[in-house]
Design a protein around this motif. Structure first.
Motif, PDB file in Angstrom:
ATOM      1  N   PRO A 115       1.516 -12.798   4.744  1.00  0.00           N
ATOM      2  CA  PRO A 115       2.354 -11.741   5.331  1.00  0.00           C
ATOM      3  C   PRO A 115       2.396 -10.471   4.470  1.00  0.00           C
ATOM      4  N   GLU A 116       2.424 -10.652   3.143  1.00  0.00           N
ATOM      5  CA  GLU A 116       2.440  -9.472   2.277  1.00  0.00           C
ATOM      6  C   GLU A 116       1.136  -8.694   2.387  1.00  0.00           C
ATOM      7  N   MET A 117       0.014  -9.435   2.420  1.00  0.00           N
ATOM      8  CA  MET A 117      -1.282  -8.773   2.520  1.00  0.00           C
ATOM      9  C   MET A 117      -1.454  -8.108   3.877  1.00  0.00           C
ATOM     10  N   ALA A 118      -0.998  -8.757   4.926  1.00  0.00           N
ATOM     11  CA  ALA A 118      -1.079  -8.143   6.251  1.00  0.00           C
ATOM     12  C   ALA A 118      -0.247  -6.875   6.316  1.00  0.00           C
ATOM     13  N   SER A 119       0.916  -6.892   5.680  1.00  0.00           N
ATOM     14  CA  SER A 119       1.746  -5.690   5.641  1.00  0.00           C
ATOM     15  C   SER A 119       1.045  -4.566   4.888  1.00  0.00           C
ATOM     16  N   HIS A 120       0.370  -4.929   3.803  1.00  0.00           N
ATOM     17  CA  HIS A 120      -0.368  -3.915   3.033  1.00  0.00           C
ATOM     18  C   HIS A 120      -1.526  -3.336   3.854  1.00  0.00           C
ATOM     19  N   LEU A 121      -2.212  -4.189   4.606  1.00  0.00           N
ATOM     20  CA  LEU A 121      -3.301  -3.707   5.460  1.00  0.00           C
ATOM     21  C   LEU A 121      -2.774  -2.782   6.549  1.00  0.00           C
ATOM     22  N   HIS A 122      -1.632  -3.104   7.114  1.00  0.00           N
ATOM     23  CA  HIS A 122      -1.029  -2.226   8.123  1.00  0.00           C
ATOM     24  C   HIS A 122      -0.656  -0.872   7.513  1.00  0.00           C
ATOM     25  N   ALA A 123      -0.175  -0.875   6.269  1.00  0.00           N
ATOM     26  CA  ALA A 123       0.167   0.383   5.604  1.00  0.00           C
ATOM     27  C   ALA A 123      -1.084   1.223   5.357  1.00  0.00           C
ATOM     28  N   LEU A 146      -3.828   1.133   7.173  1.00  0.00           N
ATOM     29  CA  LEU A 146      -4.261   1.661   8.475  1.00  0.00           C
ATOM     30  C   LEU A 146      -3.392   2.833   8.906  1.00  0.00           C
ATOM     31  N   GLN A 147      -2.102   2.783   8.591  1.00  0.00           N
ATOM     32  CA  GLN A 147      -1.227   3.907   8.911  1.00  0.00           C
ATOM     33  C   GLN A 147      -1.608   5.145   8.107  1.00  0.00           C
ATOM     34  N   ASN A 148      -1.979   4.950   6.837  1.00  0.00           N
ATOM     35  CA  ASN A 148      -2.431   6.081   6.015  1.00  0.00           C
ATOM     36  C   ASN A 148      -3.737   6.661   6.541  1.00  0.00           C
ATOM     37  N   ILE A 149      -4.624   5.784   7.014  1.00  0.00           N
ATOM     38  CA  ILE A 149      -5.873   6.261   7.611  1.00  0.00           C
ATOM     39  C   ILE A 149      -5.591   7.116   8.839  1.00  0.00           C
ATOM     40  N   LEU A 150      -4.677   6.647   9.668  1.00  0.00           N
ATOM     41  CA  LEU A 150      -4.331   7.405  10.870  1.00  0.00           C
ATOM     42  C   LEU A 150      -3.683   8.741  10.516  1.00  0.00           C
ATOM     43  N   ASP A 151      -2.806   8.752   9.508  1.00  0.00           N
ATOM     44  CA  ASP A 151      -2.158   9.999   9.098  1.00  0.00           C
ATOM     45  C   ASP A 151      -3.188  11.012   8.581  1.00  0.00           C
ATOM     46  N   GLY A 170      -8.923   4.760   2.137  1.00  0.00           N
ATOM     47  CA  GLY A 170      -8.208   3.774   2.935  1.00  0.00           C
ATOM     48  C   GLY A 170      -9.138   2.812   3.650  1.00  0.00           C
ATOM     49  N   ILE A 171     -10.220   3.318   4.201  1.00  0.00           N
ATOM     50  CA  ILE A 171     -11.173   2.447   4.897  1.00  0.00           C
ATOM     51  C   ILE A 171     -11.828   1.470   3.925  1.00  0.00           C
ATOM     52  N   VAL A 172     -12.211   1.961   2.748  1.00  0.00           N
ATOM     53  CA  VAL A 172     -12.804   1.078   1.746  1.00  0.00           C
ATOM     54  C   VAL A 172     -11.794   0.023   1.297  1.00  0.00           C
ATOM     55  N   GLY A 173     -10.533   0.436   1.142  1.00  0.00           N
ATOM     56  CA  GLY A 173      -9.517  -0.532   0.748  1.00  0.00           C
ATOM     57  C   GLY A 173      -9.338  -1.639   1.768  1.00  0.00           C
ATOM     58  N   VAL A 174      -9.315  -1.292   3.053  1.00  0.00           N
ATOM     59  CA  VAL A 174      -9.191  -2.309   4.100  1.00  0.00           C
ATOM     60  C   VAL A 174     -10.393  -3.236   4.087  1.00  0.00           C
ATOM     61  N   ALA A 175     -11.601  -2.661   3.903  1.00  0.00           N
ATOM     62  CA  ALA A 175     -12.814  -3.483   3.907  1.00  0.00           C
ATOM     63  C   ALA A 175     -12.824  -4.456   2.725  1.00  0.00           C
ATOM     64  N   LEU A 176     -12.428  -3.990   1.548  1.00  0.00           N
ATOM     65  CA  LEU A 176     -12.431  -4.869   0.382  1.00  0.00           C
ATOM     66  C   LEU A 176     -11.394  -5.978   0.515  1.00  0.00           C
TER      67      LEU A 176
END
Length: 415
Positions: free
Chosen positions: A287-295, A297-302, A169-175
């Motif tokens: 907006p779609e990409m921001a929503s994906h980034l929020h998802a 981050l939620q997976n990282i937190l979980d 998840g962290i790598v995905g957010v960074a990329l």
């Protein structure tokens, strides 16, 4: 007494002496025969033991021979798993599941049973225990040990999977953060520099998040040397000066505690969410990409919370105490259920084999109950997150990309 009477008495004495001599000779001959039988039996047992040892040695050197002829560049041959001196059946004591304390107690019980069986064979029946009751208790013990081991293995394996999901998840957010700001619409926009600064800040926060997550899961202890990465930079390496000053770790004087580590992780996640919202506002993220980034981050937190449960929450005490008491008592009294039914010399080896097997299962389960720590078999959190930080550093180094430079104006065509 007359002469005839004396003669008859002498004849009777001579007959008795002859019979006694013959019986003594037969007894001596019988003893010699028994000794010879025991010697033959001992030689036969030694021969069988030597044969089994030869078979084991042959299989061991066969595995070693396969490993010696294998190319080092390829993967390890499956046969090497059995011939390895580190993780094979012939591994050293340091990697074996030895519960020394209870194992010594069980072997001491067998030693006492051996002494009574050898020195007081007539008293064996008075101290022997009912083997049927012991066998009946073995069934619930086997079920309990199976559940115990499976639960511990699931705990260790799920922690490994959650760490990998967290890292992915962290790598995905960074990329995504390092590529979305390269939108052609921003190349000539005034928000180009703001998008680049926002991306740099977000990558720095992701790098600090890796450091704080590892510190929280490992409770501040260093990993085993085989799980330690080549380098592990400080948490503030890529943070901006503003974030470095606002970080809770800086406010508490760079002193880590259980509560401050959790606060550092939450602070990083909050600031990353702020960066995603800022990127969406300036047009770097759709907006779609921001929503994906929020998802993500939620997976990282979980995943982080799932790993945190394994660190802070132990197995129920009553369940663990009952299991360990049950298996220890069963092994401790086992020699007294077979005393008198097997040779006294076999009590200690039999007790050692059974106690080592059952107590070793509990030893392995206890080690898997704590998936994060400084043991070699623990989940290599720092090693996994070090690879993530390297990926973030590569993305962080692309500050002045050609696509961020203003495109040259087209050349005027001559008239």
């Amino acid at each position: 007494m007359t002469r005839a009477g004396r003669a008859s008495v002498a004849a009777v004495v001579a007959a008795v002496r002859g019979a006694t001599g013959r019986s003594g000779a037969r007894g001596a001959s019988r003893r010699l025969g028994d000794a010879a039988d025991r010697l033959v039996t001992l030689r036969f047992q030694l021969g069988v033991g030597s044969g089994l040892g030869g078979v084991l040695c042959a299989s061991y050197f066969y595995g070693k021979r396969i490993g010696a002829t294998q190319d080092d560049s390829g993967p390890c041959h499956p046969e090497m798993a059995w011939a390895s001196d580190v993780r094979g059946p012939l591994a050293g004591i340091s990697t074996r599941a030895f519960a020394v304390g209870p194992l010594c107690g069980c072997c001491g019980s067998a030693a006492l049973a051996t002494l009574i069986s050898a020195r007081f064979p007539g008293r064996v029946a008075s101290v022997a225990m009912n083997h049927r009751l012991h066998s009946v208790l073995g069934w619930p013990l086997a079920i309990l040990m199976a559940f115990r081991f499976q639960a511990a293995h699931d705990r260790w394996w799920s922690s490994r999977e959650h760490v990998e999901k967290l890292a992915s998840g962290i790598v995905g957010v960074a990329l995504l953060a390092s590529t979305c700001a390269d939108d052609p619409k921003l190349r000539m926009s005034r928000s180009r520099k703001e998008a680049e600064d926002n991306e740099t800040r977000l990558l720095g926060l992701l790098d600090a998040l890796c450091y704080f997550v590892e510190e929280q899961l490992m409770c501040g202890q260093a990993p085993h040397e085989s799980n330690a990465p080549a380098s592990w930079a400080h948490w503030s390496q890529h943070l901006s000066s503003v974030d470095r000053d606002e970080c809770p770790r800086t406010l508490c004087g760079d002193v880590a505690s259980s509560s401050s580590r959790h606060a550092d992780v939450c602070w990083c996640l909050k600031r990353i969410v702020d960066c995603v919202q800022a990127g969406q506002t300036m047009g770097a993220f759709t907006p779609e990409m921001a929503s994906h980034l929020h998802a993500l981050l939620q997976n990282i937190l979980d995943s982080f919370r799932q790993c945190g449960i394994c660190v802070s929450q132990r197995e129920p005490s009553s369940y663990i105490v009952h299991t360990r008491t049950f298996v220890y008592m069963w092994c401790f009294f086992f020699p007294w259920t077979i005393i008198g039914t097997i040779p006294a010399s076999s009590l200690i080896p039999t007790q050692f084999a059974i106690s080592y097997a059952l107590l070793g299962i509990e030893f392995c389960a206890r080690e898997m109950d704590y998936p994060f720590g400084d043991d070699e078999g623990d989940v290599p959190v720092r090693q996994v997150l070090a690879a993530v930080r390297e990926e973030i550093s590569r993305s962080h180094g692309k500050h002045y990309r050609p696509q961020f430079e203003a495109e040259p104006a087209p050349a005027a065509q001559g008239g």
